[in-house]
Structures are given as structure tokens and as C-alpha cells.
Motif scaffolding. Structure first.
Motif, PDB file in Angstrom:
ATOM      1  N   LYS A  25       0.809  -1.220   0.000  1.00 47.30           N
ATOM      2  CA  LYS A  25       0.000   0.000   0.000  1.00 47.30           C
ATOM      3  C   LYS A  25       0.842   1.270   0.000  1.00 47.30           C
ATOM      4  N   VAL A  26       2.141   1.135   0.094  1.00 47.88           N
ATOM      5  CA  VAL A  26       2.987   2.303   0.280  1.00 47.88           C
ATOM      6  C   VAL A  26       2.955   3.231  -0.937  1.00 47.88           C
ATOM      7  N   ILE A  27       2.798   2.687  -2.134  1.00 48.05           N
ATOM      8  CA  ILE A  27       2.754   3.539  -3.329  1.00 48.05           C
ATOM      9  C   ILE A  27       1.530   4.437  -3.301  1.00 48.05           C
ATOM     10  N   ASP A  28       0.393   3.904  -2.843  1.00 47.73           N
ATOM     11  CA  ASP A  28      -0.805   4.740  -2.706  1.00 47.73           C
ATOM     12  C   ASP A  28      -0.548   5.866  -1.717  1.00 47.73           C
ATOM     13  N   CYS A  29       0.189   5.569  -0.661  1.00 47.69           N
ATOM     14  CA  CYS A  29       0.525   6.588   0.329  1.00 47.69           C
ATOM     15  C   CYS A  29       1.415   7.660  -0.293  1.00 47.69           C
ATOM     16  N   TYR A  30       2.382   7.248  -1.108  1.00 50.65           N
ATOM     17  CA  TYR A  30       3.258   8.219  -1.779  1.00 50.65           C
ATOM     18  C   TYR A  30       2.450   9.154  -2.683  1.00 50.65           C
ATOM     19  N   HIS A  31       1.535   8.568  -3.454  1.00 54.12           N
ATOM     20  CA  HIS A  31       0.697   9.396  -4.327  1.00 54.12           C
ATOM     21  C   HIS A  31      -0.103  10.402  -3.501  1.00 54.12           C
ATOM     22  N   SER A  32      -0.640   9.958  -2.385  1.00 58.22           N
ATOM     23  CA  SER A  32      -1.439  10.841  -1.528  1.00 58.22           C
ATOM     24  C   SER A  32      -0.602  11.986  -0.979  1.00 58.22           C
ATOM     25  N   VAL A  33       0.621  11.677  -0.554  1.00 58.93           N
ATOM     26  CA  VAL A  33       1.509  12.716  -0.007  1.00 58.93           C
ATOM     27  C   VAL A  33       1.828  13.765  -1.070  1.00 58.93           C
ATOM     28  N   VAL A  34       2.139  13.321  -2.288  1.00 54.01           N
ATOM     29  CA  VAL A  34       2.482  14.260  -3.355  1.00 54.01           C
ATOM     30  C   VAL A  34       1.294  15.149  -3.696  1.00 54.01           C
ATOM     31  N   ARG A  35       0.085  14.561  -3.811  1.00 56.37           N
ATOM     32  CA  ARG A  35      -1.091  15.364  -4.123  1.00 56.37           C
ATOM     33  C   ARG A  35      -1.335  16.429  -3.059  1.00 56.37           C
ATOM     34  N   GLN A  36      -1.170  16.048  -1.797  1.00 54.63           N
ATOM     35  CA  GLN A  36      -1.374  17.005  -0.717  1.00 54.63           C
ATOM     36  C   GLN A  36      -0.298  18.093  -0.729  1.00 54.63           C
ATOM     37  N   ASN A  37       0.939  17.707  -0.986  1.00 50.87           N
ATOM     38  CA  ASN A  37       2.036  18.676  -0.953  1.00 50.87           C
ATOM     39  C   ASN A  37       1.976  19.674  -2.098  1.00 50.87           C
ATOM     40  N   ILE A  38       1.381  19.288  -3.217  1.00 48.14           N
ATOM     41  CA  ILE A  38       1.246  20.220  -4.333  1.00 48.14           C
ATOM     42  C   ILE A  38       0.538  21.489  -3.872  1.00 48.14           C
ATOM     43  N   TRP A  39      -0.534  21.344  -3.097  1.00 48.91           N
ATOM     44  CA  TRP A  39      -1.287  22.507  -2.620  1.00 48.91           C
ATOM     45  C   TRP A  39      -0.604  23.161  -1.430  1.00 48.91           C
ATOM     46  N   GLN A  40      -0.061  22.359  -0.544  1.00 53.46           N
ATOM     47  CA  GLN A  40       0.577  22.926   0.636  1.00 53.46           C
ATOM     48  C   GLN A  40       1.762  23.818   0.271  1.00 53.46           C
ATOM     49  N   VAL A  41       2.573  23.376  -0.672  1.00 57.70           N
ATOM     50  CA  VAL A  41       3.747  24.159  -1.052  1.00 57.70           C
ATOM     51  C   VAL A  41       3.333  25.460  -1.740  1.00 57.70           C
ATOM     52  N   GLN A  42       2.308  25.404  -2.580  1.00 59.93           N
ATOM     53  CA  GLN A  42       1.841  26.635  -3.216  1.00 59.93           C
ATOM     54  C   GLN A  42       1.350  27.640  -2.183  1.00 59.93           C
ATOM     55  N   LEU A  43       0.561  27.181  -1.209  1.00 58.83           N
ATOM     56  CA  LEU A  43       0.079  28.081  -0.155  1.00 58.83           C
ATOM     57  C   LEU A  43       1.244  28.636   0.651  1.00 58.83           C
ATOM     58  N   ALA A  44       2.217  27.771   0.963  1.00 61.91           N
ATOM     59  CA  ALA A  44       3.360  28.203   1.767  1.00 61.91           C
ATOM     60  C   ALA A  44       4.199  29.234   1.018  1.00 61.91           C
ATOM     61  N   MET A  45       4.407  29.041  -0.290  1.00 64.90           N
ATOM     62  CA  MET A  45       5.211  29.987  -1.054  1.00 64.90           C
ATOM     63  C   MET A  45       4.490  31.323  -1.227  1.00 64.90           C
ATOM     64  N   ASN A  46       3.185  31.287  -1.464  1.00 59.53           N
ATOM     65  CA  ASN A  46       2.432  32.537  -1.549  1.00 59.53           C
ATOM     66  C   ASN A  46       2.512  33.312  -0.243  1.00 59.53           C
ATOM     67  N   SER A  47       2.375  32.601   0.861  1.00 55.80           N
ATOM     68  CA  SER A  47       2.469  33.252   2.170  1.00 55.80           C
ATOM     69  C   SER A  47       3.874  33.806   2.406  1.00 55.80           C
ATOM     70  N   PHE A  48       4.885  33.056   1.992  1.00 58.32           N
ATOM     71  CA  PHE A  48       6.272  33.487   2.183  1.00 58.32           C
ATOM     72  C   PHE A  48       6.538  34.802   1.464  1.00 58.32           C
ATOM     73  N   PHE A  49       6.094  34.915   0.212  1.00 57.20           N
ATOM     74  CA  PHE A  49       6.398  36.128  -0.549  1.00 57.20           C
ATOM     75  C   PHE A  49       5.477  37.290  -0.200  1.00 57.20           C
ATOM     76  N   LYS A  50       4.394  37.035   0.503  1.00 55.46           N
ATOM     77  CA  LYS A  50       3.635  38.138   1.082  1.00 55.46           C
ATOM     78  C   LYS A  50       4.395  38.742   2.255  1.00 55.46           C
ATOM     79  N   GLU A  51       5.046  37.892   3.015  1.00 51.25           N
ATOM     80  CA  GLU A  51       5.801  38.356   4.178  1.00 51.25           C
ATOM     81  C   GLU A  51       7.187  38.873   3.793  1.00 51.25           C
ATOM     82  N   HIS A  52       7.717  38.390   2.688  1.00 53.18           N
ATOM     83  CA  HIS A  52       9.062  38.784   2.260  1.00 53.18           C
ATOM     84  C   HIS A  52       8.977  39.339   0.841  1.00 53.18           C
ATOM     85  N   LYS A  53       8.452  40.533   0.744  1.00 52.25           N
ATOM     86  CA  LYS A  53       8.254  41.138  -0.568  1.00 52.25           C
ATOM     87  C   LYS A  53       9.514  41.816  -1.084  1.00 52.25           C
TER      88      LYS A  53
END
Length: 419
Positions: free
Chosen positions: A173-201
Motif C-alpha cells: 500500500k505504500v505507493i498509494d501513500c506516496y501518491h497521496s503525499v504528493v497530491r497534498q504537498n502540491i497545494w501545501q507548497v503553493q500556499l506556503a510559497m504565496n504566504s512566504f512572498f507576502k511576508e518577504h516582498k
């Protein structure tokens, strides 16, 4: 049999025997096709341990278990073919900064500071930022007074401890877990980077040899990608994940985004698993055939011609990235027409992402962030540190040469730097 281990897996344990053996006082001896037991990590139970698995660790392994039975010495040997792989999923990011200057030395310092600033974000998100290139071009409104600096980043979700949620998962089942982690991180990283450049303009660059220069962030754009990393191809060897990317074996290569393992052209070779480029033979030497995995097969051109016989050949010019300061290596070689696919000769990739971003967003649609804060750095020394630190710093903070364009046709150089 085949054992597949995901790239950058935090911990993978390979038992000596595929089935549990109850024998008294066993001893274990592991051998890799490139190194012996002394350089391998083995647990007290005889399991071979991989930490932060890398493509180059792929290869053939064997384990011999020895024990005494009825007063006689017995042993059994088990063989494994270990192959690295990774699931699909990544991001490419375009950052636009406005400044009054386009001097390369100042912009390189800015890129160095930008990487330092993103390092903490990468650690928090368990990802890696790779600096692919930077370009400088004039703004539309004030082309003589202001410039845009475009920074192109690639985001890999396989950073340290990226798979901590999946370590305890059953291997089925580990491959399904890997796919799930990547899908979740796609959105998390975008939100984190947008927040970062709002704070560090604002990024302030100053020092004894340069004026006070400010780089102001005006745009952050993302493009989700689904292609193999360099040195990996979709070979469909992993039945549970046919679209996963499998490491390319010695004698083959796969440039970034190619997603196909191709034989090294005649005149080149690759020694290890997971090579993005093949290494050219020394001057005056050439390989007899394509797909060579050893430099010992580089022979004088006369010998190679006799071996090739009447095979159809034509000269091909190849280029590949070597390092920051030498940019690309280029060489002539010969290619046998029946052997190589057209993709095998595509050695220089020019990304089209910025053109897509321009078409979709348009440069006039600048989106300044609210609540600006400031990242300030007082750079008093050259980007090259003292001799004692130079090697480590260059490895971590290689900065690509800036591409300056007199108009909005942006040309990038791929010059990877991992954070």
C-alpha cells in the motif's frame, strides 16, 4: 527478484532472506556489485538499510546467511536487483522581481540570498527547491529605468523526511501513500510559497562594492508537472505503478523531462544508474556501439570503425551541462541510425513555461502583495567564500549566469542548484 525503493526514502530495510529463517546464530554477509559489506549498513538482524535512498545505490545485491546445522556449516545466498523509482508530481515556479539594475554580479547575490531565505521553507515543507535559471528584461512601462528579473524554480516533493507518514505502511500500500503525499504537498507548497512572498516582498542587497539595490517581488506563478526526473524513465517495470519513473541503468541516460531511458550514443558512456547525461570519451577515442557502460570500451577511432563495419552512421553534435562556470560541454560523435530514437539526441531542453505564464497572466497584471516585510542582507564579501569553505558553498549555492534580453523573449539556461 526485483526490489523497488522510492527516491529519497527515509528508511528502507531489505531482509537477507525473502522468507523468515529460524536458524541458530546466523551470520550475514552482503555484497553490492560496486562495494562490499564493509561500506554497507546492515542491522543486527541482517537487514540491509538504506537511508535517503539515491539513484546511484541501485544495482545488484546478494546476501549470504551462514549457520551451523547438525555440526555442519551451512549457507544460503539470496540475490536482489534493487531499483530506484519515484511517483509523478512536481511544481515549476516563476517568480518576477522588479529592480532598477540588471548587473549580473548584483543579481547573483540576490539569487544567493533568495536561496538562503527559501531554505527554511523547504525544510518545513519537506521539499527541495532547484534553481533552474534567471533572466533579466526591461519592464513595459519604464523600459529604461526598471527591469524585471525572472527566477525559474523547480520544486521536488522528495525532500528530507517527505515520506514519514508512509514509513509504517505495508509495502503493498505504500505507493498509494506516496501518491497521496504528493497530491497534498502540491497545494501545501503553493500556499506556503504565496504566504512566504507576502511576508518577504522586498530583498535588499547592499555592500561595500555595490550600491543599495532592492528586488521587489511582483508575481508568483505555478505550473504542476508530471514528468520524470533526470536519470529516470517510464519503463513500466513496476506493475503496481505503471506510470512511475524507474531509474535508468548503466549505459543509458534520460535528460530532465524526457521520461525515456535511451542508450548512450556512440562515443559516450554512463557508468552508474540514474544518469541524466552520458560522458563523452576522451579526445580521439570512441565506443564501438551505443549503450556503453564503461570507459574501458572507449577505443581509438580506427578500431571502432572496423567494429562498426558497414553500419549506417552520421555525425551528431551533443551538448550537456557541466557546471556553473563552464555552462555546457559539447562534442561531436557518431550515431548509428537504427539504434537511437530521435529523443536520444535532444540534449538541451528549453522550457516553455514562462511563455505559457505570459500568455495566461500577462505582464501588465502585476499582483503586489499586502503587508510587505523585508529581507535584508549586507553582503560585504564576494559570493565565493574563503578557500576553506569554497567547495561546500559552491555545491550548495551554485548560481546560474543571468540571461539578459532586450525584449520580452526570454531565454533560459538550465543550471540546477539544489537547496
Amino acid at each position: 527478484g526485483h526490489v523497488f525503493i522510492h527516491a529519497e526514502s527515509s528508511l528502507f530495510s531489505l531482509p537477507c532472506s525473502p522468507i523468515e529463517m529460524e536458524v541458530p546464530n546466523p551470520t550475514f554477509h552482503w555484497v553490492h556489485d560496486k562495494e562490499d559489506y564493509g561500506n554497507l549498513k546492515v542491522s543486527s538482524q541482517g537487514h540491509l538499510l538504506f537511508n535517503q535512498f539515491q539513484a546511484g545505490e541501485s544495482g545488484n545485491y546478494s546476501c549470504t546467511i551462514s549457520y551451523m546445522e547438525h555440526g555442519l556449516s551451512e549457507s544460503q545466498t539470496f540475490h536482489y536487483s534493487v531499483l530506484g523509482y519515484h511517483v509523478l508530481g512536481g511544481l515549476e515556479t516563476v517568480l518576477l522581481f522588479q529592480s532598477k539594475h540588471c548587473e549580473e554580479k548584483w543579481t547573483k547575490r540576490f539569487l544567493w540570498i533568495l536561496q538562503e531565505s527559501l531554505g527554511q521553507l523547504a525544510a518545513e515543507q519537506h521539499c527541495k527547491f532547484q534553481l533552474l535559471g534567471a533572466s533579466c528584461f526591461p519592464t513595459l512601462n519604464e523600459p529604461l529605468r526598471k527591469v524585471f528579473v525572472e527566477v525559474h524554480l523547480q520544486v521536488s516533493f522528495f525532500g528530507p523526511h517527505w515520506d514519514e507518514r508512509c514509513i509504517s505502511q505495508d509495502q503493498e500500500k505504500v505507493i498509494d501513500c506516496y501518491h497521496s503525499v504528493v497530491r497534498q504537498n502540491i497545494w501545501q507548497v503553493q500556499l506556503a510559497m504565496n504566504s512566504f512572498f507576502k511576508e518577504h516582498k522586498f530583498f535588499h542587497i547592499s555592500g561595500a562594492d555595490i550600491p543599495h539595490v532592492i528586488f521587489t517581488n511582483n508575481f508568483v506563478g505555478f505550473l504542476e508537472t508530471k514528468h520524470c526526473s533526470g536519470g529516470y524513465g517510464q519503463t513500466k517495470q513496476l506493475q503496481r505503478c505503471l506510470d512511475c519513473c524507474i531509474v535508468c541503468p548503466p549505459g543509458t541516460f534520460s535528460p530532465p523531462k524526457d521520461s525515456q531511458c535511451s542508450p548512450c550514443p556512440v562515443g559516450t558512456y554512463s557508468l552508474m544508474y540514474g544518469m541524466a547525461w552520458c560522458t563523452p570519451c576522451k579526445e580521439g577515442l570512441v565506443t564501438r556501439t551505443a549503450g556503453t557502460s564503461s570507459m574501458e570500451n572507449c577505443v581509438e577511432e580506427g578500431e571502432a570503425k572496423q567494429a562498426l563495419g558497414a553500419a549506417s552512421q552520421h555525425p551528431v553534435f551533443y551538448c550537456g551541462f557541466l557546471s556553473l562556470y563552464s555552462s555546457y560541454y559539447c562534442y561531436w560523435t557518431h550515431q548509428e541510425s537504427p539504434v537511437l530514437s530521435p529523443k536520444a539526441s535532444k540534449r538541451v531542453h528549453v522550457t516553455k513555461m514562462m511563455e505559457k505564464m505570459k500568455k495566461f497572466f500577462g505582464f501588465s497584471k502585476e499582483s503586489p502583495h499586502d503587508g510587505p516585510a523585508s529581507v535584508t542582507a549586507n553582503v560585504t564579501n564576494s559570493l565565493d567564500p574563503s578557500a576553506s569553505q569554497k567547495a561546500d558553498t559552491e555545491k550548495k549555492h551554485e548560481i546560474p549566469s543571468l540571461t539578459t534580453t532586450p525584449n520580452l523573449d526570454v531565454t533560459k539556461k538550465t543550471s540546477p542548484v539544489s537547496l
